[in-house]
Enzyme design. Structure first.
Site, PDB file in Angstrom:
ATOM      1  N   SER A 569      49.656  18.669 -31.813  1.00 20.70           N
ATOM      2  CA  SER A 569      50.403  17.617 -32.470  1.00 20.70           C
ATOM      3  C   SER A 569      51.326  17.751 -33.631  1.00 20.70           C
ATOM      4  CB  SER A 569      49.279  16.174 -32.884  1.00 20.70           C
ATOM      5  OG  SER A 569      50.249  15.077 -33.311  1.00 20.70           O
ATOM      6  N   LEU A 570      52.208  18.954 -33.315  1.00 19.24           N
ATOM      7  CA  LEU A 570      53.289  19.327 -34.244  1.00 19.24           C
ATOM      8  C   LEU A 570      53.880  18.257 -34.751  1.00 19.24           C
ATOM      9  CD1 LEU A 570      54.158  22.967 -33.146  1.00 19.24           C
ATOM     10  CD2 LEU A 570      52.220  22.117 -34.718  1.00 19.24           C
ATOM     11  N   ALA A 621      52.670  26.032 -29.179  1.00 16.23           N
ATOM     12  CA  ALA A 621      53.119  24.781 -29.687  1.00 16.23           C
ATOM     13  C   ALA A 621      52.988  23.586 -28.864  1.00 16.23           C
ATOM     14  CB  ALA A 621      54.499  24.878 -30.194  1.00 16.23           C
ATOM     15  N   GLU A 622      52.044  22.547 -29.296  1.00 17.65           N
ATOM     16  CA  GLU A 622      52.180  21.222 -28.792  1.00 17.65           C
ATOM     17  C   GLU A 622      53.271  20.193 -29.573  1.00 17.65           C
ATOM     18  OE1 GLU A 622      48.771  18.166 -27.109  1.00 17.65           O
ATOM     19  OE2 GLU A 622      48.931  18.270 -29.282  1.00 17.65           O
ATOM     20  N   ASP A 623      54.390  19.936 -28.943  1.00 17.93           N
ATOM     21  CA  ASP A 623      55.460  19.093 -29.543  1.00 17.93           C
ATOM     22  C   ASP A 623      55.881  18.258 -28.590  1.00 17.93           C
ATOM     23  OD1 ASP A 623      57.163  17.696 -31.041  1.00 17.93           O
ATOM     24  OD2 ASP A 623      58.522  19.642 -30.981  1.00 17.93           O
TER      25      ASP A 623
END
Length: 907
Positions: A569-570, A621-623
């Site tokens: 959750s970036l 990266a989770e964005d």
């Protein structure tokens, strides 16, 4: 408690040291210099905060001009640094975003300069765990260091001292804090009755390695006499009467017989060359000595301090000598010898908490750097556990890290719900029962969620309370090490789902109001609280918060040998609106007033430091906002991740399954959503469904497609779409794919953690592995294994131009999609009723194409409508889909086939 007033006067100081007040403290912080009598204990300041004074007239780094000169810009260009490099590469022309990247790069350089005022280097910034928290010290004690700038008094309390906040916890002269709020506490190892204290400081004990070695029975005096007689040359250093002779003489030469005893008395020291010239002048008339001949190198170049060389005779003599290490090893005692002599100041397994006296009153907290924590349960308060098993029972690693694969097939898991029976499963049970299944399924990595300690089980582990501790629900730290080790033995990488985007709001066990102040680790006011999730938001601009978070990443890599991180959750950390805003695609949405530049700088530092310290690390990266440059090099203006997650794929599939009639599914939308931005697709991680689709209220695709099937036809439809969705998601995107535990065989039930809404039931907090034995779930798993094998054997995820497929056929009317990846041809017919006997698909090579995978095979639970004599198709010379050749293939409805070019024909 061992006294700080009786250590040896000084150790051997290298003659070429730039011996300044700053370096003196730094040397001590690394354990290379032992303090003279009554020297103020500055270990925490030297290591954690580097608050050493600067010599008078020296220039602080923070005083450097921040404006970038032409020389600096030329240097950056020479070093390959371009703050807007990835924009130029992708042809993006947006002045506002380009200016933002340039300003962000300047801010990063300034931040690094400021960091280096307090830390020796960036590696030290990420190595706080080496001193912070609880650590054994060779001086027969346990040291505890924590950061609590708002506290007036800090102490440890636990069952090792009767839960007293004062007794044997912190005493005058043995604890204190520096200007940055780092508290230092010493706990003593007590001599047992009738035992005598060690007479020599170098009498060390093996706390970790070489269990019970070193017990030679030879006295210390005999060992040092042996070293003096057999090793030291005349005039060289010798150990006499508890001190090194040469070092003591050097100390007296520099400071005089009554030299400074505290840092304040040390004052400012002239530079080394000035001191050396003065010494030469003072001793110019001295008679020659038998000391080795050393002198200053004067080659006209600037050196750090000044250097020395020896004459050839001395050099040759040193080369022929054997190391005295054997003598030093003889002075070491084993664990048994130590336990016979000492009672540990805080034994392994001791329960403890930290006690603060603050302006808000007395507080008890679970330490921020605690490595093992028991959360609140059954009315009992949370507490930390001192984890220091004896060497004979401590975990010993058996396997090395597997090689880093070029394509990732990731199996996402939650240890607690991995058991077949309702209840909380353990690390040991997961290691025994799940790892072999993952290997059999064909994955090459596991991704663990919920491993970091969290108070409330129903949060799945996303509201972390203790960032350095594995969850005690699942087992001990050594149990988790065994899990990681066994995974490596099976050739599986291990990734952690790390949550540095927010933290639990719990106070007793978490970091919120840790020292009584609202802004110790987090922003104050609205910015410090997530508006929807009730969590706390980190203050990324604070150096000590950076120290904590970066050290946390390095800790998991070093202590538990994991292979990478999935940054959760970036978007919630990169924007002050926590990502809850409409994004239209305008580049200025990524550089406006809602962007948290400090959070972006943290992510850049995290990737730079991790990839330098651990070159094979994988960062994902989770964005959901797909911030530009997620996977671009930091030197080119990117954030430095290895992969980014395409979350929109699962959202699209879920929307189709629940809201869109099957006949209205758009093939164009499927392709565009799964491919995303072609410029970044080679770094993309795709999944059809992860844990979000099946945990706490959501439904898995299998539950939607198969769970409600009440006829043979509806069951066939559900299984067919389940296989097709997974196959196209797996093979059309980038080099990484993810699946949540159980979905590979169509787990029929959602997951619900025990909570008040379900009366704290564990009935849905498990995985039904027994379904794999036979039936539809067995056939779905057979398909999954062959799908994974396609990449394991033929590296399908890396095929194509720049690792991407050639998508050459998308027909929304007929609901057919086709694409090429190297010698492989993929064809899908999503139409619910229409079948095509001879469907023409363009190909680039003339030859024979043979079916490698057919979703309709009976072994996969299909009907077997394509006969075996149709498994090989030969191309014909007819331009189709822009290609010179084509194949005419049978396409039953709701089926997909993978063809492989097995024979090339010359035309």
């Amino acid at each position: 408690m061992i006294s700080l007033t009786n250590p040896p006067q000084i150790s051997s100081l290298p003659l070429n040291s730039s011996f300044s007040k700053r370096n003196y403290t730094n040397l001590y912080s690394y354990g290379r210099v032992f303090l003279p009598p009554n020297f103020k204990n500055n270990r925490c300041r030297g290591k954690c905060s580097a608050t050493q004074s600067q010599p008078e007239g020296s220039k602080q780094r923070s005083e450097r001009p921040r404006k970038k000169t032409q020389q600096q810009m030329d240097t950056d260009k020479k070093d390959g640094i371009d703050p807007v490099g990835f924009l130029n590469k992708e042809g993006i022309t947006n002045k506002a975003f380009a200016q933002f990247l340039r300003e962000r790069y300047k801010a990063l350089k300034d931040l690094k300069d400021e960091i280096l005022n307090r830390h020796l280097n960036l590696q030290e910034l990420a190595s706080g765990f080496e001193i912070l928290g609880m650590h054994r010290n060779v001086q027969h004690r346990v040291d505890y260091v924590d950061w609590a700038p708002g506290a007036r008094y800090c102490s440890l309390m636990g069952d090792f001292n009767g839960w007293s906040p004062t007794e044997n916890a912190a005493r005058e002269g043995h604890f204190g804090h520096d200007d940055y709020g780092y508290w230092f506490i010493i706990l003593e190892d007590k001599l047992r009755d009738g035992e005598e204290p060690d007479q020599v400081y170098f009498q060390q004990y093996n706390y970790v390695d070489e269990y019970d070695k070193g017990d030679s029975g030879v006295t210390i005096e005999e060992i040092f006499k042996k070293a003096n007689d057999e090793y030291w040359e005349p005039g060289e250093d010798r150990f006499i009467k508890s001190r090194y002779e040469l070092a003591a003489k050097l100390y007296e030469q520099i400071f005089g017989p009554n030299g400074p005893q505290t840092e304040e008395e040390l004052e400012d020291i002239p530079d080394p060359e000035t001191r050396y010239k003065a010494w030469k002048e003072e001793h110019k008339d001295d008679p020659p000595s038998n000391l080795p001949s050393y002198d200053v190198i004067d080659d006209g170049k600037e050196h750090d301090g000044f250097e020395v060389v020896s004459d050839p005779v001395t050099s040759e003599r040193f080369k022929t000598k054997k190391s005295p290490i054997a003598y030093w090893l003889e002075t070491r005692k084993g664990r048994k010898a130590w336990l016979e002599k000492y009672t540990p100041g805080i034994p392994h397994g001791s329960k403890y908490r930290v006690y603060f006296n603050t302006p808000m009153g007395p507080l008890e907290r679970v330490p921020a750097w605690a490595t093992y924590v028991i959360p609140e349960a059954h009315g009992n308060q949370s507490f930390a556990v001192h984890w220091e098993p004896p060497p004979e029972s401590a975990y010993k690693w058996r396997h090395k890290h597997p090689p880093k694969p070029k394509s990732l097939r990731i199996y996402e898991c939650h240890v607690g719900i991995s058991g077949q029976e309702p209840g909380i499963s353990t690390f040991k049970e997961f290691t025994k029962n799940v790892l072999t299944h993952v290997k059999e399924a064909g994955y090459n990595a596991i991704q663990l969620i919920g491993v970091l300690e969290h108070k409330d089980y129903f949060t799945v582990g996303y509201r972390v309370t203790n960032f350095f501790a594995v969850s005690s629900r699942f087992g001990t730290p050594d149990d988790f090490k065994h899990l990681v080790d066994e995974a490596h033995g099976l050739g599986l990488l291990v990734f952690l789902d790390i949550v540095h985007s927010y933290a639990a709001a719990d106070e007793m066990v978490g970091l919120s109001y840790f020292d009584g102040s609202n802004d110790c680790y987090f922003h104050s006011g609205k910015r410090g609280n997530h508006k929807f999730w009730g969590t706390r938001m980190f203050k990324y601009g604070d150096h000590d918060v950076l120290h904590f978070l970066l050290s946390n990443l390095n800790w998991w890599m070093v202590e538990y040998q994991i292979d990478g991180f999935y940054f959760h959750s970036l978007s919630s950390m990169m924007y002050t609106h926590n990502g809850f805003a409409t994004f239209t695609g305008d580049m200025e949405e990524y550089c406006n007033q809602y962007v948290d530049t400090d959070a972006l700088l943290y992510l850049i530092l995290a990737n730079e430091i991790l990839h330098v310290l651990h070159p094979n690390v994988v960062t994902i990266a989770e964005d959901v906002t797909l911030y530009p440059g997620l996977c671009e090099a930091t030197s080119q203006g990117g954030l430095g991740f290895d992969y980014f997650v395409n979350n929109s794929a699962s959202e699209m599939w879920l929307s189709f399954l629940e809201k869109v009639p099957e006949r209205e599914w758009s093939m164009s939308k499927i392709v565009s959503t799964l491919i995303g931005n072609k410029n970044n697709a080679h770094k993309m991680l795709l999944y059809a469904e992860n844990h979000n689709q099946s945990i706490s209220g959501g439904r898995s695709f299998a539950e939607i497609l198969i769970g409600s099937a009440n006829t043979e036809g509806s069951l066939l439809r559900g299984c067919s779409l389940h296989k097709m969705i997974r196959l196209i998601t797996f093979t059309i995107g980038g080099p990484a794919y993810l699946n949540f535990m159980g979905n590979e065989f169509g787990h029929p039930k959602k997951v619900e953690f025990p909570m008040s809404s379900n009366k704290f039931s564990y009935s849905l907090a498990n995985r039904r592995w027994e379904l794999l034995k036979d039936g539809v779930h067995s056939t779905l798993f057979a398909f999954e294994k062959d799908m994974m094998k396609l990449d394991a054997d033929d590296r399908i995820l890396l095929r194509g131009s720049k690792g991407l497929p050639n998508i050459h056929h998308v027909d929304d009317t007929k609901m057919v999609i086709s694409y090429l990846r190297g010698p492989f041809l993929f064809v899908y017919n999503f139409h619910p009723t229409n079948s095509y006997e001879r469907y023409s698909i363009g190909v680039e090579e003339a030859g024979e194409y043979q079916i490698a995978i057919n979703t309709d095979e009976k072994i996969y639970g299909g009907q077997g409508l394509i006969s075996q004599d149709q498994y090989v198709q030969r191309t014909i010379s007819r331009r189709t889909d822009g290609a010179r050749f084509c194949v005419e293939v049978p396409l039953p409805s709701r089926t997909a086939q993978v063809y492989k070019l097995t024979r090339i024909l010359r035309v």
